[in-house]
Design an enzyme around this catalytic site. Structure first.
Site, short mmCIF file in Angstrom:
data_model
loop_
_atom_site.label_atom_id
_atom_site.label_comp_id
_atom_site.label_asym_id
_atom_site.label_seq_id
_atom_site.Cartn_x
_atom_site.Cartn_y
_atom_site.Cartn_z
N ASP A 67 -10.17 12.76 20.75
CA ASP A 67 -10.66 11.97 19.63
C ASP A 67 -11.23 10.62 20.06
OD1 ASP A 67 -8.20 10.95 20.41
OD2 ASP A 67 -7.17 11.48 18.57
N ASN A 136 3.34 10.59 11.75
CA ASN A 136 3.24 11.43 10.55
C ASN A 136 2.99 12.90 10.92
OD1 ASN A 136 0.65 11.32 11.49
ND2 ASN A 136 -0.25 10.35 9.69
N HIS A 138 0.68 13.93 13.09
CA HIS A 138 -0.71 14.26 13.42
C HIS A 138 -0.87 14.64 14.89
CE1 HIS A 138 -2.18 9.84 14.31
NE2 HIS A 138 -1.79 10.42 15.42
N GLU A 143 -4.85 14.24 10.33
CA GLU A 143 -3.80 13.67 9.50
C GLU A 143 -3.21 14.74 8.57
OE1 GLU A 143 -2.94 10.95 10.54
OE2 GLU A 143 -4.36 9.31 10.35
N1 LIG Z 1 -5.07 9.69 18.16
C1 LIG Z 1 -3.93 9.35 18.94
C2 LIG Z 1 -3.10 10.59 19.13
O1 LIG Z 1 -3.84 11.54 19.88
C3 LIG Z 1 -1.79 10.23 19.81
O2 LIG Z 1 -1.07 11.38 20.09
C4 LIG Z 1 -1.00 9.32 18.91
C5 LIG Z 1 0.39 8.97 19.45
O3 LIG Z 1 0.35 7.81 20.21
P1 LIG Z 1 1.52 7.26 21.08
O4 LIG Z 1 1.58 8.15 22.27
O5 LIG Z 1 1.11 5.86 21.44
O6 LIG Z 1 2.75 7.32 20.25
O7 LIG Z 1 -1.76 8.14 18.79
C6 LIG Z 1 -3.10 8.22 18.34
O8 LIG Z 1 -3.09 8.21 16.96
#
Ligand SMILES: N[C@@H]1[C@@H](O)[C@H](O)[C@@H](COP(=O)(O)O)O[C@@H]1O
Length: 237
Positions: A67, A136, A138, A143
């Site tokens: 993404d 959440n 995702h 989402e």
């Molecule tokens: N788009 C990314 C996700 O791909 C990632 O998995 C998530 C969790 O992030 P973290 O690893 O910092 O908890 O963060 C973002 O929202």
């Protein structure tokens, strides 16, 4: 789902690195799906070390990131392109032109999603897709409520996600409101999936992902239906 319980982030990253190395050594032209966020940072550090030590070469590897924020250029320190260059690509022997991330500055972001999806299709399947987990539930930026069959698409970011990711920006207002993300349909076509989850604050959501109903309200719950998923986590699931 195969669950590997670890004690800490270092163990998680070492185990995850082994999956990446196995994929690279078993394919002639390996295709990796990569993720951003704080969870895989240590893993990327280890991959850099192993590349420098001559244990692995990325010269034949193609990567597709999950993404990117809409409206941010790759030069913007908050963009995922910048993150990937800084935390991995700039330090390994990968060919930069084989590292793909949606272009957040494309004039027509819907069109950009379509061409990104085509690029993935044309390259063949992703051999190993790394995933983090949002608070959440995702995956990528899919989402809660996102239909499971979506391909790469434009999303409006949830308030929860914008707040969680605000720690990387100087103010919540600076967090983009939209992103481009591989869809769940795209992610589910990867041959193998590795979900990395660290930290007690994700315990409830991870339990729902593993034991709850498969529901679009918990996007990652779809992984129950994938034939080859491994979760590496420090949480007792
Ligand atoms: N788009 C990314 C996700 O791909 C990632 O998995 C998530 C969790 O992030 P973290 O690893 O910092 O908890 O963060 C973002 O929202």
């Amino acid at each position: 789902m195969n669950i590997i319980k670890v004690n800490n982030n270092i163990e998680l990253s070492e185990k995850a690195a082994q999956f990446v190395l196995n994929t690279i050594s078993s394919k002639e032209r390996p295709i990796l799906g990569l993720a951003t966020g704080s969870t895989p940072e240590k893993l990327y550090e280890l991959l850099i070390d192993k590349n420098r030590a001559g244990e692995v070469s990325f010269s034949k590897v193609t990567t597709f990131n999950l993404d990117e924020y809409a409206g941010l250029s790759g030069e913007d320190p908050q963009s995922y392109r910048y993150f990937m260059n800084k935390h991995l690509f700039d330090h390994i022997d990968i060919k930069k032109e084989k590292t793909f991330i949606p272009n957040g500055l494309a004039l027509d972001i819907e069109e950009e999603c379509k061409s990104y999806e085509q690029l993935i299709e044309q390259s063949g399947s992703i051999d190993l897709q790394l995933l983090g987990l949002g608070l959440n539930g995702h995956i990528g930026f899919n989402e809660p409520g996102t239909p499971f069959d979506k391909r790469t698409h434009v999303v409006a970011l949830d308030a929860v996600t914008r707040e969680a990711n605000a720690r990387f920006f100087s103010h919540l207002d600076e967090v983009p409101t939209q992103a481009l993300t591989m869809g769940i349909g795209t992610i589910m076509e990867a041959k193998q999936i590795l979900l990395l989850v660290i930290g007690e604050k994700k315990a409830d959501i991870l339990k729902q992902v593993v034991h709850g109903d498969v529901s679009e309200n918990v996007p990652a719950s779809i992984l129950q239906r994938h034939p080859n998923v491994t979760i590496i986590t420090d949480i007792d699931v």
